[in-house]
Design a protein around this motif. Sequence first.
Motif: not given
Length: 281
Positions: A130-131, A135-136, A167-168, A173-176
Amino acid sequence: FLAGYKRSSHGVSTVVIAEKDGQMERDYDYSSAVYESDLQPATEVGDSAATRTLARLGARKPETGKFPVIYDRRVAASLVGTLATAINGANISRGTSFLKDCLGKQVARSGLNFIDDPLRPRGLGSRLFDGEGLAAKRRVLVDNGFLTGWFLDLASATKLGMTPTGNARRGLGSAPSPGPSNFYIANSTISRDDLIADINEGFLITEMIGSSVDLITGDYSRGAGGFWISRGKIAHPITEATIAGNLKDMFMQITAADDIDLRDSIASPSLYLDSLMVAGS
């Protein structure tokens, strides 16, 4: 943690407008995929859009009352997306979801399963991690109608005193923030035609217009178009309809069909709902 992966996306879409006796209608179709070879041919997409548009000519407003409703799979995915928002950990931590107190409780009809599968081959939302580098993994968020968990990133998990779920999601240009990957309702063994055949008078929805969904209360109202069902058959096209209900009640009424198209990241088979308020707007 330092890792990356390459991905691509391809798509083709068209909108068709038709006119008869001064009445104009429009409809569309599209195909999207990670691999170009998985796309529908453009001619098929165009033919489908034209067929859909011509079928809408001569549309009229629906009767007003409570009727059985079928969401065509193309618009049924909107209900899946709404559930994803309702079980988003950020909304749960803020207390702004109608499902905030429903973990472990039945929130949908028995037999209904909502699955998030980031490891599906060629999926538009597939990912190995994920972001935030976690692990996904495949998760069943609603299992046989019971809500089993939230979409969590590190921040929302910390606020809720829970473990992050991988699930992030993040933009350049944005936070998770938490969110789904490939999220869908699992198929059943019932065909859409069989669902239609069981309806005496009802509404097949093929288009949604606008949105008025209160995530806190679950109140739901949307414009819709499609086809009227009479005695188990498609009778005539419908336009300028409004459908209304409450999402808590609606999810408890859902029966899934067997016609899911998993090429979209948010997907669903056609869905039958026992009763929904339908009105000519």
